[in-house]
Design a protein around this motif. Structure first.
Motif, short mmCIF file in Angstrom:
data_model
loop_
_atom_site.label_atom_id
_atom_site.label_comp_id
_atom_site.label_asym_id
_atom_site.label_seq_id
_atom_site.Cartn_x
_atom_site.Cartn_y
_atom_site.Cartn_z
N MET A 1 13.57 26.17 -2.93
CA MET A 1 14.79 26.97 -2.99
C MET A 1 15.64 26.53 -4.18
O MET A 1 15.77 25.35 -4.48
CB MET A 1 15.59 26.80 -1.69
CG MET A 1 16.91 27.55 -1.68
SD MET A 1 17.78 27.30 -0.13
CE MET A 1 19.31 28.15 -0.49
N GLU A 162 11.71 36.58 -11.52
CA GLU A 162 12.00 35.77 -10.34
C GLU A 162 13.51 35.51 -10.31
O GLU A 162 14.26 36.09 -11.06
CB GLU A 162 11.19 34.47 -10.41
CG GLU A 162 9.69 34.72 -10.40
CD GLU A 162 8.87 33.47 -10.63
OE1 GLU A 162 7.64 33.51 -10.40
OE2 GLU A 162 9.45 32.44 -11.06
N ASN A 163 13.95 34.63 -9.41
CA ASN A 163 15.39 34.42 -9.22
C ASN A 163 16.10 34.02 -10.51
O ASN A 163 17.23 34.46 -10.76
CB ASN A 163 15.63 33.36 -8.14
CG ASN A 163 15.49 33.92 -6.74
OD1 ASN A 163 15.25 35.11 -6.55
ND2 ASN A 163 15.64 33.06 -5.74
N GLU A 260 15.84 36.58 -4.10
CA GLU A 260 15.20 36.26 -2.82
C GLU A 260 15.66 34.89 -2.34
O GLU A 260 15.60 33.91 -3.09
CB GLU A 260 13.67 36.29 -2.97
CG GLU A 260 13.12 37.66 -3.34
CD GLU A 260 11.60 37.66 -3.45
OE1 GLU A 260 10.99 36.56 -3.30
OE2 GLU A 260 11.03 38.74 -3.69
N LEU A 261 16.12 34.84 -1.11
CA LEU A 261 16.68 33.61 -0.54
C LEU A 261 16.01 33.28 0.78
O LEU A 261 15.65 34.17 1.55
CB LEU A 261 18.20 33.78 -0.33
CG LEU A 261 19.01 34.13 -1.59
CD1 LEU A 261 20.40 34.59 -1.20
CD2 LEU A 261 19.06 32.94 -2.53
N GLN A 262 15.85 31.98 1.04
CA GLN A 262 15.20 31.53 2.27
C GLN A 262 16.22 31.19 3.35
O GLN A 262 15.96 31.43 4.53
CB GLN A 262 14.34 30.28 1.98
CG GLN A 262 13.25 30.53 0.94
CD GLN A 262 12.26 31.60 1.38
OE1 GLN A 262 11.90 31.68 2.55
NE2 GLN A 262 11.83 32.42 0.43
N ASP A 263 17.34 30.64 2.96
CA ASP A 263 18.34 30.20 3.93
C ASP A 263 18.97 31.41 4.63
O ASP A 263 19.47 32.33 3.98
CB ASP A 263 19.42 29.38 3.23
CG ASP A 263 20.46 28.85 4.18
OD1 ASP A 263 21.51 29.50 4.34
OD2 ASP A 263 20.21 27.79 4.78
N LYS A 264 18.97 31.41 5.97
CA LYS A 264 19.45 32.55 6.73
C LYS A 264 20.94 32.80 6.50
O LYS A 264 21.36 33.95 6.29
CB LYS A 264 19.19 32.33 8.22
CG LYS A 264 19.62 33.52 9.08
CD LYS A 264 19.28 33.27 10.55
CE LYS A 264 19.72 34.46 11.41
NZ LYS A 264 19.39 34.24 12.85
N ARG A 267 21.44 34.25 3.14
CA ARG A 267 20.99 35.65 3.10
C ARG A 267 22.07 36.58 3.63
O ARG A 267 22.26 37.68 3.12
CB ARG A 267 19.70 35.82 3.91
CG ARG A 267 18.45 35.29 3.22
CD ARG A 267 17.19 35.99 3.70
NE ARG A 267 17.08 36.00 5.15
CZ ARG A 267 16.48 35.05 5.87
NH1 ARG A 267 15.94 34.01 5.25
NH2 ARG A 267 16.40 35.14 7.19
N HIS A 270 24.56 36.94 0.97
CA HIS A 270 23.94 37.75 -0.07
C HIS A 270 24.05 39.24 0.29
O HIS A 270 24.42 40.07 -0.55
CB HIS A 270 22.48 37.33 -0.22
CG HIS A 270 21.73 38.09 -1.26
ND1 HIS A 270 20.37 38.36 -1.16
CD2 HIS A 270 22.11 38.65 -2.44
CE1 HIS A 270 19.97 39.03 -2.21
NE2 HIS A 270 21.01 39.21 -3.01
#
Length: 327
Positions: A1, A162-163, A260-264, A267, A270
């Motif tokens: 991340m 990508e990010n 794109e993010l992994q942390d809920k 998100r 976001h």
């Protein structure tokens, strides 16, 4: 991340490079205005003073300038806005910050980006105010636009989508939207100082078109339908011109959605940010050409500039921890 400090550095790489180009374009506006005025009438000493004051107001602080330089001359103003390292918004300060942020992320970014940012900075730091006048400011700021175009072209050619790419582009297009509004507002304020009317405002907005490279695309679309409203419609609402406000917000939305993010929890923030951009775009979608009749106060421009600034604050609140990258 991706760490938030990296996201912030990437975002400000995009903003600072776009801001450097904007400096060149905004100053070029005033030279276009002056060339146009010189063809109509001679310039008096008071007119010249007002011209330099307007550039300082657009790109910096009048109080800071006057405390350091005192009088308004072409050489002093160009040094302050371009080469003054003590001015936090000068061109060389912006390029230096962008370069430092690229350097901090060299392991994550293509080496060509570092070469372009470093080359731009090394070229700029050797310049002196007298050289700007000797070369002609128009040629010098054209070279600045070439350097920023080189950086943009390299990023488009070699960066994976990508990010890292999306954060740079978010910064670029948010800055571009604000910059376009500032360029228009500067021209409108100049026109207002000379007595606002539709006929009198046209040469100033025509200079805006030329400064953003939009004169020929505008003429292809509007032919002989030249008016203040048509020019404003083009630079604010046009869907295909890359430096219009509408285009900048559309691309900001596109790149923001590409992150794109992994942390809920992140998100959720976001998604809230995406909704905020959507609201601004929906507000713009309700505008029509008749709404773009501008008065001397520039109320419409101020409204959209504040909206862009609020998006910048929301972006920082969503993705960044304070103080971890140059801003």
């Amino acid at each position: 991340m991706m760490l938030s400090r990296n996201a912030e550095a990437l975002f400000w790489i995009g903003r600072y490079m776009e801001r450097a180009e904007n400096h060149a374009r905004l100053i070029d506006v005033h030279y276009h205005l002056q060339l146009d005025k010189d063809t109509r009438a001679g310039e008096g000493e008071l007119d010249s003073l007002h011209r330099w004051v307007r550039i300082v107001d657009a790109l910096g602080s009048r109080e800071a300038y006057e405390a350091q330089y005192g009088s308004y001359t072409e050489e002093n103003v160009l040094h302050y806005t371009t080469l003054d390292r003590d001015h936090p918004n000068s061109l060389i300060t912006c390029v230096s910050h962008a370069r430092n942020n690229v350097r901090s992320l060299r392991e994550r970014l293509p080496s060509e980006l570092w070469d372009a940012a470093n080359g731009f900075y090394l070229w700029l730091r050797e310049k002196r105010p007298e050289e700007l006048l000797h070369e002609s400011p128009h040629m010098f700021y054209g070279r600045v636009k070439e350097w920023t175009g080189l950086f943009l072209g390299i990023s488009h050619s070699v960066m994976p989508r990508e990010n890292e790419w999306h954060f740079i582009e978010c910064g670029r297009y948010l800055e571009r939207g604000e910059n376009t509004l500032r360029i228009i507002r500067s021209a409108i304020q100049t026109a207002a100082c000379e007595g606002w009317d539709q006929a009198g405002a046209y040469p100033f907005l025509q200079a805006v078109l030329r400064s953003v490279g939009g004169y020929q695309p505008f003429r292809r679309q509007y032919a002989d339908g030249l008016s203040v409203e048509a020019i404003m419609e083009f630079v604010i609402l046009n869907q295909t011109f890359p430096r219009s406000l509408q285009y900048a917000l559309n691309l900001l939305n596109e790149h923001l959605r590409g992150i794109e993010l992994q942390d809920k929890t992140l998100r959720l923030e976001h998604e809230r940010m995406i909704r905020q951009v959507r609201k601004v775009r929906a507000d713009m979608a309700c505008m029509e050409r008749d709404d773009l009749t501008i008065d001397s106060e520039g109320m419409i421009l101020t409204h959209w500039l504040k909206a862009c600034q609020q998006l910048g604050l929301a972006f920082a609140k969503t993705f960044f921890r304070m103080g971890e990258a140059s801003a």
